[in-house]
Design a protein around this motif. Sequence first.
Motif, short mmCIF file in Angstrom:
data_model
loop_
_atom_site.label_atom_id
_atom_site.label_comp_id
_atom_site.label_asym_id
_atom_site.label_seq_id
_atom_site.Cartn_x
_atom_site.Cartn_y
_atom_site.Cartn_z
N GLN A 107 -32.51 -32.54 -6.92
CA GLN A 107 -32.93 -31.22 -6.46
C GLN A 107 -32.93 -31.13 -4.94
N ARG A 108 -33.32 -32.23 -4.29
CA ARG A 108 -33.33 -32.23 -2.83
C ARG A 108 -31.91 -32.10 -2.27
N TYR A 109 -30.96 -32.82 -2.86
CA TYR A 109 -29.57 -32.70 -2.40
C TYR A 109 -29.02 -31.30 -2.67
N PHE A 110 -29.34 -30.73 -3.82
CA PHE A 110 -28.90 -29.36 -4.10
C PHE A 110 -29.46 -28.40 -3.04
N THR A 111 -30.70 -28.60 -2.66
CA THR A 111 -31.30 -27.74 -1.64
C THR A 111 -30.58 -27.89 -0.31
N PHE A 112 -30.26 -29.12 0.06
CA PHE A 112 -29.47 -29.34 1.28
C PHE A 112 -28.11 -28.65 1.17
N ALA A 113 -27.48 -28.76 0.00
CA ALA A 113 -26.17 -28.13 -0.19
C ALA A 113 -26.26 -26.62 0.00
N LEU A 114 -27.33 -26.02 -0.52
CA LEU A 114 -27.51 -24.58 -0.39
C LEU A 114 -27.67 -24.19 1.09
N HIS A 115 -28.46 -24.98 1.82
CA HIS A 115 -28.64 -24.73 3.25
C HIS A 115 -27.31 -24.83 3.99
N CYS A 116 -26.52 -25.86 3.69
CA CYS A 116 -25.25 -26.05 4.38
C CYS A 116 -24.26 -24.95 4.02
N ALA A 117 -24.26 -24.52 2.76
CA ALA A 117 -23.39 -23.42 2.37
C ALA A 117 -23.75 -22.15 3.13
N LYS A 118 -25.04 -21.95 3.36
CA LYS A 118 -25.48 -20.78 4.12
C LYS A 118 -25.00 -20.87 5.56
N ARG A 119 -25.14 -22.07 6.17
CA ARG A 119 -24.66 -22.25 7.55
C ARG A 119 -23.16 -22.01 7.63
N ALA A 120 -22.43 -22.34 6.55
CA ALA A 120 -20.98 -22.15 6.53
C ALA A 120 -20.59 -20.70 6.22
N GLY A 121 -21.57 -19.88 5.84
CA GLY A 121 -21.26 -18.50 5.46
C GLY A 121 -20.55 -18.41 4.12
N ASP A 122 -20.73 -19.42 3.25
CA ASP A 122 -20.02 -19.46 1.97
C ASP A 122 -21.01 -19.17 0.84
N GLN A 123 -21.23 -17.88 0.58
CA GLN A 123 -22.18 -17.49 -0.46
C GLN A 123 -21.72 -17.94 -1.84
N ARG A 124 -20.42 -17.96 -2.06
CA ARG A 124 -19.91 -18.32 -3.38
C ARG A 124 -20.19 -19.79 -3.70
N LEU A 125 -20.07 -20.65 -2.70
CA LEU A 125 -20.42 -22.05 -2.92
C LEU A 125 -21.92 -22.17 -3.19
N GLY A 126 -22.71 -21.35 -2.53
CA GLY A 126 -24.15 -21.33 -2.80
C GLY A 126 -24.45 -20.94 -4.24
N VAL A 127 -23.68 -20.00 -4.78
CA VAL A 127 -23.83 -19.61 -6.19
C VAL A 127 -23.59 -20.81 -7.10
N GLU A 128 -22.55 -21.57 -6.80
CA GLU A 128 -22.24 -22.75 -7.60
C GLU A 128 -23.38 -23.78 -7.53
N VAL A 129 -23.93 -23.97 -6.34
CA VAL A 129 -25.06 -24.90 -6.19
C VAL A 129 -26.24 -24.45 -7.04
N LEU A 130 -26.58 -23.17 -6.96
CA LEU A 130 -27.70 -22.65 -7.74
C LEU A 130 -27.45 -22.75 -9.24
N SER A 131 -26.20 -22.62 -9.66
CA SER A 131 -25.90 -22.75 -11.09
C SER A 131 -26.14 -24.18 -11.56
N ARG A 132 -25.82 -25.15 -10.71
CA ARG A 132 -26.07 -26.55 -11.09
C ARG A 132 -27.58 -26.84 -11.10
N MET A 133 -28.29 -26.26 -10.16
CA MET A 133 -29.75 -26.40 -10.19
C MET A 133 -30.32 -25.80 -11.47
N ALA A 134 -29.73 -24.68 -11.92
CA ALA A 134 -30.20 -24.04 -13.15
C ALA A 134 -29.95 -24.94 -14.35
#
Length: 457
Positions: free
Chosen positions: A232-259
């Motif tokens: 969960q911690r790595y997923f959270t980091f991934a979400l933060h990094c996707a946000k810094r990259a401006g890649d909302q779609r990758l953030g969606v994928e991260v959240l789906s794996r967290m789900a």
Amino acid sequence: MARRNEALLRWFRQTGWTQRELARAVTRLGQARGYNVAPDSSRVRRWLEGERPRQPVPELLAALFSERLGRPVGPEDLGLGSGAPPGGELGWDQRGLVTALQDFTRSDLMIKRRDVLGTTAALATGAVLENRLRGWLDPVRADAAPAASAGRIGTAEIAEIEAATRTFWTWDAKVGGGLYREAVVGQLKAMTDLLEHAYPEQIGRRLFRSTADLARLAGWMSHDVGLQGTAQRYFTFALHCAKRAGDQRLGVEVLSRMARQMVHVGKPREALSLVALARRGAGARIAEAEQAMLGTCEAWAWAALGDAGRVDRAVGTAQERFSRAVAGDAPSWLGYFDQAGLSGMAGLSYRTLAEGDPGLAGRAEPHIDAALRLRNRDAYARSNLFDLISLLGVRIVQGEHAEAERMVRRVLPVTGRISSTRTVDRIRPLARRARADAARSTDAARLAESLDGLLAV
């Protein structure tokens, strides 16, 4: 007067150490690393009361807590990282993100894995998780770069990193997360060191996106081997990094794996909240295939909650969305979600429903059969094994114990080649059900014995 460090106090209580024992441990580790540190119990008390120790003490404390508790703990978790928000939570600023990711990967690589698999104690849920992820919906704040020195890599080097990450993803799908997880975390640690430097905007965004993909993989592999809090911690980091990259779609994928992780550990309502957050954050920017993928996450969550009507609707909507998908619209990282992936998740959802209502087991079978027929068994060996386990579950729920026992012999050789505790997690409840039936059926007794042998592999 300093405010008490609640984060440090919480972790300290979990260790079972006294203040004197922690002081001695810090002294011993510091001396072993060549530092002149010698705190006493009163100094430890002041740290707990809010005094911020200077380096290297935060690093030493993180290493000691990681070893003691069997999971990675960074200075940020202890409320002692540079720029750490109150309580040790990860902020959405760039400097804090890079520092926290460096600390966490370093701690993860350092600890010895003993008796830690399967724990879910470190998982954040409810309001804690909601607060941790709420910033995903906010605009990216313009803040200072983490360092003034110019970075020395460009697009060619990042392309090599991305190619290596794709290779790691391929290996994960074939053999599970256990064999290569530490290699991925090591690569991620190297990436975070690169993020300390300043880059032109285009290079910086791509570097953060590549880091997000690696953190997403580290999270998925950690989940696959039962390190749920770490995942969960790595997923959270991934979400933060996707946000810094401006890649909302990758953030969606991260959240789906967290789900999916949340459904796996028995938290389906949190999974539904994560899917809703993914949709709010991405808006209309995601393709039909991505919407279908989110729909299958919802279906599995509703199945865990025993709501057959909502499972039907979620699966139907996912199938409709997938049928409208246009080739090339979905990002390359969604390649795993093809017709076999859709069918496998639909089958898993109905098989999960059948645990509470055996009469629904028949709905799972055509979906599982389609997944087994369409799946590339070499490239997606672990997913193929999950399909077999789903079909095995259908047979057990239907009371076909002799056929299920024959299937176990089919699953057994595959299981030994996959380094994934999730396979064991899915087999274990089937074994319990077979044992419950064993008193009424000799076939069920033989099946229970075979499943127990499978779990012992």
